[in-house]
Scaffold this motif. Structure first.
Motif, short mmCIF file in Angstrom:
data_model
loop_
_atom_site.label_atom_id
_atom_site.label_comp_id
_atom_site.label_asym_id
_atom_site.label_seq_id
_atom_site.Cartn_x
_atom_site.Cartn_y
_atom_site.Cartn_z
N ILE A 1 -107.82 -61.23 -84.24
CA ILE A 1 -108.42 -61.21 -85.58
C ILE A 1 -107.65 -60.27 -86.50
CG2 ILE A 1 -110.47 -60.56 -86.90
CD1 ILE A 1 -110.73 -63.20 -85.44
N GLN A 2 -107.28 -59.09 -85.96
CA GLN A 2 -106.55 -58.11 -86.78
C GLN A 2 -105.18 -58.63 -87.20
OE1 GLN A 2 -106.58 -54.62 -84.23
NE2 GLN A 2 -108.29 -53.72 -85.36
N MET A 3 -104.59 -59.53 -86.41
CA MET A 3 -103.26 -60.04 -86.71
C MET A 3 -103.28 -61.12 -87.79
SD MET A 3 -100.87 -58.47 -85.18
CE MET A 3 -99.57 -59.65 -85.56
N ILE A 4 -104.45 -61.69 -88.08
CA ILE A 4 -104.52 -62.79 -89.03
C ILE A 4 -103.98 -62.42 -90.41
CG2 ILE A 4 -106.09 -64.29 -90.32
CD1 ILE A 4 -107.77 -64.55 -87.81
N PRO A 5 -104.46 -61.33 -91.03
CA PRO A 5 -103.96 -61.00 -92.38
C PRO A 5 -102.47 -60.69 -92.40
CG PRO A 5 -105.33 -59.23 -91.53
CD PRO A 5 -105.52 -60.38 -90.60
N VAL A 6 -101.98 -59.99 -91.36
CA VAL A 6 -100.55 -59.68 -91.32
C VAL A 6 -99.74 -60.96 -91.20
CG1 VAL A 6 -98.74 -58.51 -90.01
CG2 VAL A 6 -100.94 -57.41 -90.32
N THR A 7 -100.22 -61.89 -90.37
CA THR A 7 -99.53 -63.17 -90.21
C THR A 7 -99.52 -63.94 -91.52
OG1 THR A 7 -100.27 -63.25 -87.91
CG2 THR A 7 -99.47 -65.30 -88.89
N LEU A 8 -100.65 -63.92 -92.24
CA LEU A 8 -100.71 -64.61 -93.52
C LEU A 8 -99.75 -63.99 -94.53
CD1 LEU A 8 -104.58 -65.11 -93.92
CD2 LEU A 8 -102.86 -66.88 -93.48
N VAL A 9 -99.76 -62.65 -94.61
CA VAL A 9 -98.87 -61.96 -95.56
C VAL A 9 -97.41 -62.24 -95.22
CG1 VAL A 9 -98.08 -59.71 -96.35
CG2 VAL A 9 -100.53 -60.15 -96.10
N ALA A 10 -97.06 -62.10 -93.94
CA ALA A 10 -95.68 -62.33 -93.52
C ALA A 10 -95.27 -63.78 -93.75
CB ALA A 10 -95.52 -61.96 -92.04
N ASP B 1 -99.60 -65.70 -111.14
CA ASP B 1 -100.34 -64.86 -112.08
C ASP B 1 -100.92 -63.64 -111.38
OD1 ASP B 1 -103.28 -64.36 -113.49
OD2 ASP B 1 -101.69 -64.82 -114.92
N ASN B 2 -100.91 -62.49 -112.08
CA ASN B 2 -101.39 -61.24 -111.49
C ASN B 2 -102.84 -61.32 -111.03
OD1 ASN B 2 -99.05 -59.72 -111.64
ND2 ASN B 2 -99.45 -59.04 -113.73
N SER B 3 -103.68 -62.03 -111.78
CA SER B 3 -105.08 -62.14 -111.40
C SER B 3 -105.23 -62.88 -110.07
CB SER B 3 -105.88 -62.85 -112.49
OG SER B 3 -105.38 -64.16 -112.71
N LEU B 4 -104.38 -63.88 -109.85
CA LEU B 4 -104.42 -64.60 -108.57
C LEU B 4 -103.94 -63.71 -107.43
CD1 LEU B 4 -103.08 -68.11 -109.65
CD2 LEU B 4 -105.45 -67.41 -109.23
N ILE B 5 -102.96 -62.85 -107.72
CA ILE B 5 -102.46 -61.93 -106.70
C ILE B 5 -103.56 -60.96 -106.28
CG2 ILE B 5 -100.81 -60.08 -106.23
CD1 ILE B 5 -98.87 -61.47 -108.14
N ASP B 6 -104.28 -60.42 -107.28
CA ASP B 6 -105.38 -59.50 -106.97
C ASP B 6 -106.47 -60.21 -106.18
OD1 ASP B 6 -104.05 -57.53 -108.30
OD2 ASP B 6 -105.20 -57.69 -110.16
N GLY B 7 -106.76 -61.46 -106.54
CA GLY B 7 -107.76 -62.23 -105.80
C GLY B 7 -107.35 -62.44 -104.35
N ALA B 8 -106.07 -62.71 -104.13
CA ALA B 8 -105.58 -62.90 -102.77
C ALA B 8 -105.70 -61.61 -101.96
CB ALA B 8 -104.12 -63.36 -102.81
N LYS B 9 -105.43 -60.48 -102.60
CA LYS B 9 -105.57 -59.19 -101.91
C LYS B 9 -107.03 -58.94 -101.53
CE LYS B 9 -101.63 -56.93 -104.16
NZ LYS B 9 -101.21 -55.86 -105.11
N GLY B 10 -107.93 -59.27 -102.45
CA GLY B 10 -109.34 -59.10 -102.15
C GLY B 10 -109.78 -59.92 -100.96
N LEU B 11 -109.32 -61.16 -100.89
CA LEU B 11 -109.66 -62.01 -99.74
C LEU B 11 -109.08 -61.45 -98.45
CD1 LEU B 11 -109.14 -65.59 -101.25
CD2 LEU B 11 -111.30 -64.49 -100.64
N LEU B 12 -107.87 -60.91 -98.51
CA LEU B 12 -107.26 -60.33 -97.31
C LEU B 12 -108.03 -59.11 -96.83
CD1 LEU B 12 -103.44 -60.63 -98.16
CD2 LEU B 12 -104.66 -61.78 -96.31
#
Length: 325
Positions: free
Chosen positions: A26-35, A309-320
């Motif tokens: 589970i912990q590897m999921i966000p790192v895998t998504l980001v990478a 868009d920056n707002s989409l980037i912030d939204g993606a970070k929030g989901l992560l």
């Protein structure tokens, strides 16, 4: 009873092997998504991994790195439960207020190092308040630091009138422009702070006691450790980190500007909660927080260069953050 230094290892409750493996996955999921997203963007735009851009990624990660280091120390001492411990939402606002105070001090002709000391004392005073609210009054850290975050934001708006403050101090400019052996000074400063934090957490009595309290407070008390004092120290150290980060904020923007605290909060939280992935024992460490901050900065940079868009980037970070926590 005389306080003693003990390893936090005996205080970790045993977990079933299957549960541990599932948690690791589970912990590897966000790192895998980001990478994964980063690799796709690099394929589409190879300039992302150019030397100059990689340097810019690391430089832009420095402020959130310093704050994430402070957060990792708090989690080490209070545990990783978001509700009952392990969070200081006021750190970004502390850093922004410290930057504002330093900018105003420099503007009044006060020397750089004196201005930095004043700024750090301002941040440290917020750390003292957080310590009182959480340790003495037993408020939940997430509520206490949310309250102080709003308080600090109000103070910042008052002292700055929400106007940009230009900074022309030579030392601040040196942090922005100068390098040693080709390495920007701001990166070298971050490396030195990371080394100091690593030594503190893993090779000092206070650091080992923090890990013990965060691992199992009851056993730590039985071993003679004073958990309240240990937790208070963690909040104070995190505030010192916030105070130090003000230099990087001023050098990055050549002055003080409003609105940076929201971005800092997102980056700090995501970088910190990614930290266990980069730890052999799955714990929150300064090195893991630093690695997470660079990864988050790389993702932001790649998405911006990809035209997102920056707002989409912030939204993606929030989901992560939701996924990783």
């Amino acid at each position: 009873m005389t306080p003693t230094t003990i390893s936090p290892l005996p205080f970790e409750l045993p977990e079933k092997h299957g549960n541990t493996r599932f948690k690791s996955v589970i912990q590897m999921i966000p790192v895998t998504l980001v990478a994964g997203v980063f690799i796709i963007l690099v394929v589409l735009n190879p300039n992302i991994v150019g030397f100059d851009n990689l340097e810019a990624i690391i430089v832009s990660a420095v402020p959130s790195t310093i704050l994430a280091i402070g957060m990792s120390i708090i989690i080490a001492a209070t545990g990783d439960d978001v509700i009952t411990g392990g969070v200081d939402l006021s750190l970004p606002n502390q850093a922004v207020l410290a930057a504002a105070v330093m900018a105003l001090s420099l503007g009044h002709g006060i020397a750089f190092w004196v201005s930095l000391l004043i700024s750090m004392l301002v941040a440290l005073s917020i750390g003292v308040l957080n310590s009182i609210l959480t340790v003495t009054l037993h408020m939940a850290p997430i509520l206490a630091t949310l309250a102080t975050s709003v308080l600090v934001d109000g103070i910042t708006r008052k002292v700055t009138s929400n106007k940009r403050i230009e900074v022309h101090d030579a030392t601040v400019i040196a942090f922005r422009d100068n390098s040693v052996l080709g390495i920007p000074i701001v990166i070298l400063a971050a490396i030195m702070l990371l080394f100091a934090a690593h030594m503190l957490v893993h090779h000092t009595t206070l650091g080992l006691n923090m890990q013990a309290v965060g691992g199992n407070k009851g056993f730590a008390v039985e071993s003679g450790i004073r958990p309240n004092l240990t937790i208070a120290c963690a909040f104070l150290i995190a505030s010192i980190c916030a105070g130090l980060s003000c230099v990087t904020l001023l050098s990055r923007a050549s002055g003080w500007s409003t609105g940076s605290e929201d971005q800092l909060l997102l980056d700090m939280l995501l970088a910190t909660y990614l930290a266990p992935v980069f730890s052999r024992r799955g714990t929150y460490t300064p090195v893991g927080a630093c690695t997470g901050a660079v990864l988050v900065s790389a993702l932001s940079n790649a998405l911006i260069l990809g035209g997102v868009d920056n707002s989409l980037i912030d939204g993606a970070k929030g989901l992560l953050i939701l996924v990783v926590e």
